[in-house]
Design a protein around this motif. Structure first.
Motif, PDB file in Angstrom:
ATOM      1  N   VAL A 100       0.861  -1.070   0.008  1.00  0.00           N
ATOM      2  CA  VAL A 100       0.033   0.029  -0.001  1.00  0.00           C
ATOM      3  C   VAL A 100       0.770   1.153  -0.132  1.00  0.00           C
ATOM      4  O   VAL A 100       1.768   1.376   1.038  1.00  0.00           O
ATOM      5  N   PHE A 101       0.742   1.811  -1.092  1.00  0.00           N
ATOM      6  CA  PHE A 101       1.794   3.053  -1.340  1.00  0.00           C
ATOM      7  C   PHE A 101       1.170   4.317  -1.096  1.00  0.00           C
ATOM      8  O   PHE A 101       0.846   5.066  -1.943  1.00  0.00           O
ATOM      9  N   ALA A 102       1.106   4.622   0.137  1.00  0.00           N
ATOM     10  CA  ALA A 102       0.496   5.842   0.756  1.00  0.00           C
ATOM     11  C   ALA A 102       1.356   7.083   0.807  1.00  0.00           C
ATOM     12  O   ALA A 102       0.853   8.246   1.023  1.00  0.00           O
ATOM     13  N   ALA A 103       2.429   6.940   0.649  1.00  0.00           N
ATOM     14  CA  ALA A 103       3.465   8.073   0.948  1.00  0.00           C
ATOM     15  C   ALA A 103       3.374   9.081  -0.222  1.00  0.00           C
ATOM     16  O   ALA A 103       2.810   8.697  -1.371  1.00  0.00           O
ATOM     17  N   ALA A 104       3.704  10.364   0.084  1.00  0.00           N
ATOM     18  CA  ALA A 104       3.597  11.341  -0.717  1.00  0.00           C
ATOM     19  C   ALA A 104       5.118  11.542  -1.336  1.00  0.00           C
ATOM     20  O   ALA A 104       5.537  12.402  -0.759  1.00  0.00           O
ATOM     21  N   VAL A 105       5.382  10.601  -2.188  1.00  0.00           N
ATOM     22  CA  VAL A 105       6.988  10.555  -2.504  1.00  0.00           C
ATOM     23  C   VAL A 105       6.947  11.960  -3.587  1.00  0.00           C
ATOM     24  O   VAL A 105       6.249  12.245  -4.618  1.00  0.00           O
ATOM     25  N   ALA A 155      -3.530   8.575  -5.377  1.00  0.00           N
ATOM     26  CA  ALA A 155      -3.517   9.686  -6.225  1.00  0.00           C
ATOM     27  C   ALA A 155      -4.227  11.014  -5.391  1.00  0.00           C
ATOM     28  O   ALA A 155      -5.314  10.960  -5.330  1.00  0.00           O
ATOM     29  N   ALA A 156      -3.276  12.048  -4.930  1.00  0.00           N
ATOM     30  CA  ALA A 156      -3.779  13.291  -4.470  1.00  0.00           C
ATOM     31  C   ALA A 156      -3.916  14.252  -5.763  1.00  0.00           C
ATOM     32  O   ALA A 156      -2.886  14.514  -6.192  1.00  0.00           O
ATOM     33  N   ALA A 167      -5.825   7.329 -15.340  1.00  0.00           N
ATOM     34  CA  ALA A 167      -4.777   7.239 -16.006  1.00  0.00           C
ATOM     35  C   ALA A 167      -3.677   6.979 -15.198  1.00  0.00           C
ATOM     36  O   ALA A 167      -2.728   6.170 -15.698  1.00  0.00           O
ATOM     37  N   LYS A 168      -3.359   7.156 -14.166  1.00  0.00           N
ATOM     38  CA  LYS A 168      -2.351   7.030 -12.983  1.00  0.00           C
ATOM     39  C   LYS A 168      -2.346   5.527 -12.912  1.00  0.00           C
ATOM     40  O   LYS A 168      -1.102   5.050 -12.783  1.00  0.00           O
ATOM     41  N   ARG A 169      -3.423   4.867 -12.774  1.00  0.00           N
ATOM     42  CA  ARG A 169      -3.383   3.402 -12.398  1.00  0.00           C
ATOM     43  C   ARG A 169      -2.873   2.632 -13.699  1.00  0.00           C
ATOM     44  O   ARG A 169      -2.314   1.677 -13.301  1.00  0.00           O
ATOM     45  N   ASP A 181      -9.147  14.033  -3.772  1.00  0.00           N
ATOM     46  CA  ASP A 181      -9.188  15.688  -4.025  1.00  0.00           C
ATOM     47  C   ASP A 181      -8.611  16.473  -3.028  1.00  0.00           C
ATOM     48  O   ASP A 181      -9.086  16.577  -1.768  1.00  0.00           O
ATOM     49  N   VAL A 182      -7.442  17.095  -3.205  1.00  0.00           N
ATOM     50  CA  VAL A 182      -6.579  17.648  -2.045  1.00  0.00           C
ATOM     51  C   VAL A 182      -6.525  19.263  -2.330  1.00  0.00           C
ATOM     52  O   VAL A 182      -5.664  19.917  -1.929  1.00  0.00           O
TER      53      VAL A 182
END
Lengths: 229, 229
Positions: A100-105, A155-156, A167-169, A181-182
């Motif tokens: 689960v890649f929740a980091a905002a890299v 995706a933020a 598209a990101k997926r 939505d941030v």
């Protein structure tokens, strides 16, 4: 309370025996010894997800950048600063059943960060050149061997949330994207609630706005279900 | 214990009736809604100074960027994010008897920060243009009327610490500069100790390495002495 009910139903926890990687928090990309570029991310959502997965019995490796909130208890914590360090920690954590890649890299780093404090030269602003950071989500999603069974990206977005996230997926090759939505007006960045849409190959599932812990518990249950199918 | 002894000697506190401004912490300069540039600063030294001044009886206005440590108690706290916001808060706090500018204010901001999340265009990295931030220390130091009696600046340097800090004092027009070496090898950045040199028109005074609280107490006593002369 949902989790408690499920826990009771499943006995030991539906994720017992599963090893799950969670990344969380921002990354800090150095400009020089005193300055850095960062993403706004409190780490609250990733931390809640790590806790929810552990509660369902998973063995959680929690790779976190410098977050505002303390990491969850009952997980293996690996602290990193930059995207490059996060990639190394992720690679070291493999193999896992799910990631689960929740980091905002940070997407970029400064191409050649300076060992000394950068000063103005002849009264002129410095020029910073950027280089692309490793794409951790894409790299793990596109592994030829040993790919985790389930990979969840985040995706933020501030505009065209569903279209950008869909598209990101496809671009990254992950299984699910948790999109939100941030935009400043939503108050989600830094807040305690989240309003997400879960995107998979089957389409999108719009979740009602709820607390970050509730989002985490719902996601953890979905992951448990997917891994048991 | 030094402070306690002095407190006992002075009775009410040597700074009673004095209004002192302290700035602390980093500033965050937005790139877009999810990214920002920041200075590394925990706010630990500024917070210790605010607490030490309050303990000596001063009325402290504490203007702080997003710091890691909680602001001191017994002071008026004003929270800000960017350098521009910090300048406004400083101006609103004037007049004061002394100003201690311990914040690590970003020298630059992004010239036109974006309302939307910046995306790569045609696979190319974005180019960020920088603009100079207001120089809060210089602006207050060079006030024609109503200038604080004593103005203390800080210089976090990695090379030629004394030479750079001495030049900074003259350039800014402040009375004292607290200079320190923040090279990664010193471990001062983010640590609990500090190793400072106090620079004034009379030359430089090298203080032994000590805890940030001890530095704060020594500085607060020096400020009390200077304001009572």
């Amino acid at each position: 309370e949902i989790v408690a009910a499920i826990e009771a139903a499943f006995g030991d926890g539906p994720l017992k025996g599963k090893r799950i990687l969670v990344t969380s928090g921002p990354t800090h990309e150095p400009i020089d010894p005193v300055r850095y570029i960062a993403n706004r991310s409190s780490g609250a959502q990733g931390t809640a997800i790590g806790a929810a997965l552990a509660k369902l019995g998973a063995e959680v490796v929690f790779v976190t950048g410098p977050a505002d909130v303390a990491p969850p208890s009952g997980v293996e914590v690996v602290k990193v600063q930059s995207a490059a360090e996060m990639l190394s920690a992720v690679e070291a954590a493999l193999p896992v059943d799910a990631g689960v890649f929740a980091a905002a890299v940070a997407d970029w780093r400064v191409a050649s960060s300076s060992e000394s404090k950068i000063k103005k030269k002849n009264g002129k602003m410095p020029v910073l050149e950027f280089a692309e950071n490793p794409d951790i989500l894409a790299q793990v999603s596109q592994m030829k061997t040993g790919r985790p069974t389930l990979i969840v990206g985040f995706a933020a977005e501030t505009d065209d949330v569903i279209a950008n996230a869909t598209a990101k997926r496809l671009r990254k090759g992950c299984d699910w994207i948790v999109a939100n939505d941030v935009s400043p007006a939503t108050g989600i960045m830094g807040g305690s609630e989240n309003d997400v849409t879960l995107i998979s190959k089957d389409g999108s599932e719009d979740w009602p706005r709820m607390g970050k812990q509730a989002v985490a518990e719902r996601l953890a249950l979905k992951i448990a279900k997917a891994l048991s199918d």
